[in-house]
Design an enzyme around this catalytic site. Structure first.
Site, short mmCIF file in Angstrom:
data_model
loop_
_atom_site.label_atom_id
_atom_site.label_comp_id
_atom_site.label_asym_id
_atom_site.label_seq_id
_atom_site.Cartn_x
_atom_site.Cartn_y
_atom_site.Cartn_z
N ASP A 25 -0.27 2.92 -5.00
CA ASP A 25 -1.44 3.21 -5.84
C ASP A 25 -2.62 3.52 -4.92
O ASP A 25 -3.48 2.69 -4.66
CB ASP A 25 -1.73 2.01 -6.74
CG ASP A 25 -2.78 2.30 -7.80
OD1 ASP A 25 -3.28 3.44 -7.85
OD2 ASP A 25 -3.10 1.38 -8.58
N ASN A 61 8.26 9.63 4.01
CA ASN A 61 7.00 10.19 3.51
C ASN A 61 6.15 10.68 4.67
O ASN A 61 6.11 10.08 5.74
CB ASN A 61 6.26 9.17 2.63
CG ASN A 61 5.16 8.44 3.36
OD1 ASN A 61 4.08 8.98 3.59
ND2 ASN A 61 5.42 7.20 3.73
N ARG A 62 5.49 11.80 4.41
CA ARG A 62 4.48 12.31 5.34
C ARG A 62 3.28 12.76 4.50
O ARG A 62 2.74 13.85 4.67
CB ARG A 62 5.05 13.44 6.20
CG ARG A 62 5.80 14.53 5.46
CD ARG A 62 6.09 15.71 6.38
NE ARG A 62 6.87 16.75 5.73
CZ ARG A 62 8.18 16.93 5.89
NH1 ARG A 62 8.87 16.11 6.66
NH2 ARG A 62 8.80 17.92 5.28
N LEU A 63 2.90 11.89 3.57
CA LEU A 63 1.83 12.22 2.62
C LEU A 63 0.51 12.50 3.32
O LEU A 63 -0.25 13.37 2.91
CB LEU A 63 1.69 11.09 1.60
CG LEU A 63 2.87 10.95 0.62
CD1 LEU A 63 2.93 9.56 0.02
CD2 LEU A 63 2.79 12.00 -0.47
N SER A 71 -0.08 4.01 10.33
CA SER A 71 0.57 5.09 9.60
C SER A 71 0.92 6.21 10.57
O SER A 71 0.07 6.65 11.34
CB SER A 71 -0.34 5.64 8.50
OG SER A 71 0.20 6.85 7.99
N ALA A 112 0.85 -1.20 0.00
CA ALA A 112 0.00 0.00 0.00
C ALA A 112 0.88 1.24 0.00
O ALA A 112 2.04 1.20 0.41
CB ALA A 112 -0.90 -0.01 1.23
#
Length: 379
Positions: A82, A128-130, A196, A79
């Site tokens: 996409d 990442n810190r999307l 997350s 994950a």
């Protein structure tokens, strides 16, 4: 005429990804989505055939059946790659044995401010810190329905479910349930993401009572009895992992995905993040890739040992080579996922890993990959 697809242009792709990794990634997904929309045209068929020729490798010794699903190879897409399912119908052409879409939230959300995705080449890692940017469960369901109308699923597809940022923690269960109801017919398994580091407070849901409620509510609406797994953080204590194993048994979860990204920064070669000029210690976000390889394997071993191999594990974290993959399988993982390794090693890495796994089976005189799962404990 067949040729090794993408080899001439991959260095250009890497350059673009280095300069603006998120933008390059979005362009790739849009291109793959357009390819899927045109899969029945002459040029679409030609490209897909070349992708198959370049990147796929199958061997019956690698095929497994889990949860009533057939996994042609044990290596899947993690994950985070996409998020909206734009390329859900294409991942099998890159050699993946399965793919996980998401994280998907009930409400569409833009995620955190940019820049929010960084490569750490010295560490073969990404930061990442999307913030679970995605189009929301209803839109993702529509995208997937259109995809499966063009071509039925060729590999198992999972969906990683996450809590919307605007939903209070105490209402998290209803958020997961709402997403599940939109998506339950469009995927083969579902993942409860409570690990997350980029959604405020989310990781606190791993601790006890709230996860209990989420799993209870999800299973109560799971009329199609879809396999439900939970994805955990590498930063959990052994006691917390034991608690999650207990909940997994209570709610008959299909398995555990170990692990998500880490918020720890120990052992990194990168000191300063080039794009921001700040110390890596000060930068928020989760680290994926090689720095979490060892810890994720330790967590896999712990879960396998605690459950005596009765609860399937999907191993993820720092898989770049067949050696990395083999280490996780012999530690107890039945299936594997990667994303950061795929970016660094290039799209050939999936077939390279699968070929390498077959060589390992031959070396140890094993007839099937399932015999290697947890092999470290039997020797």
């Amino acid at each position: 005429m067949m040729f090794n697809f993408a080899q001439p242009v991959y260095p250009l792709v890497l350059t673009a990804a280095k300069n603006n990794p998120e933008n390059a990634h979005q362009q790739l997904l849009k291109t793959l989505h357009r390819l899927d929309e045109n899969r029945h045209t002459v040029w679409g068929k030609w490209i897909l055939e070349n992708l198959d020729h370049s990147f796929t490798f199958e061997d019956s010794r690698l095929q497994q059946n889990l949860w009533g699903l057939t996994f042609k190879t044990p290596v899947g897409l993690a994950a985070g790659c996409d998020k909206d399912g734009l390329a859900a119908g294409i991942w099998d052409h890159f050699g993946f044995g399965f793919a996980e879409i998401g994280a998907v939230t009930l409400h569409a959300q833009p995620g955190n401010p940019k820049p929010r995705l960084f490569r750490l080449p010295q560490d073969k890692a990404a930061l990442n810190r999307l913030g679970a940017n995605n189009q929301g469960a209803q839109k993702v369901a529509q995208t997937l329905k259109e995809t499966w109308q063009r071509q039925p699923r060729q590999i198992p597809i999972g969906i990683n479910l996450c809590k919307s940022k605007i939903t209070p923690l105490e209402q998290a269960a209803m958020d997961y349930v709402g997403s599940f109801r939109y998506l339950e017919e469009d995927a083969d398994y579902f993942v409860v993401n409570v690990s997350s580091p980029n959604t405020p407070g989310l990781r606190s849901l791993q601790e006890g009572e709230q996860l209990n409620v989420i799993l209870q509510e999800l299973q109560s609406v799971n009329s199609l009895t879809k396999p439900i797994l939970v994805k955990i953080s590498p930063d959990l204590s052994w006691e917390s992992i034991k608690l999650i194993i207990k909940l997994a048994k209570t709610y008959q979860l299909a398995g555990i995905i170990a692990t998500n990204t880490t918020i720890k920064r120990e052992g990194l070669k990168t000191n300063i993040l080039e794009k921001t000029g700040n110390s890596i210690q000060e930068e928020a976000g989760g680290i994926s890739g090689q720095p979490i390889r060892q810890r994720s394997t330790e967590v896999i071993r712990f879960i396998y040992e605690q459950t005596q191999g009765t609860l399937p594990i999907i191993g993820v974290g720092g898989i770049f080579t067949a050696e990395d993959a083999w280490e996780k399988i012999t530690s107890g993982a039945s299936l594997l996922q990667l994303y950061t390794g795929w970016i660094y090693q290039g799209p050939w890495c999936i077939s390279n890993i699968n070929r390498g796994l077959v060589r390992k089976l031959e070396k140890y005189k094993l007839s099937h990959i399932s015999e290697a799962v947890g092999m470290d404990f039997n020797s």
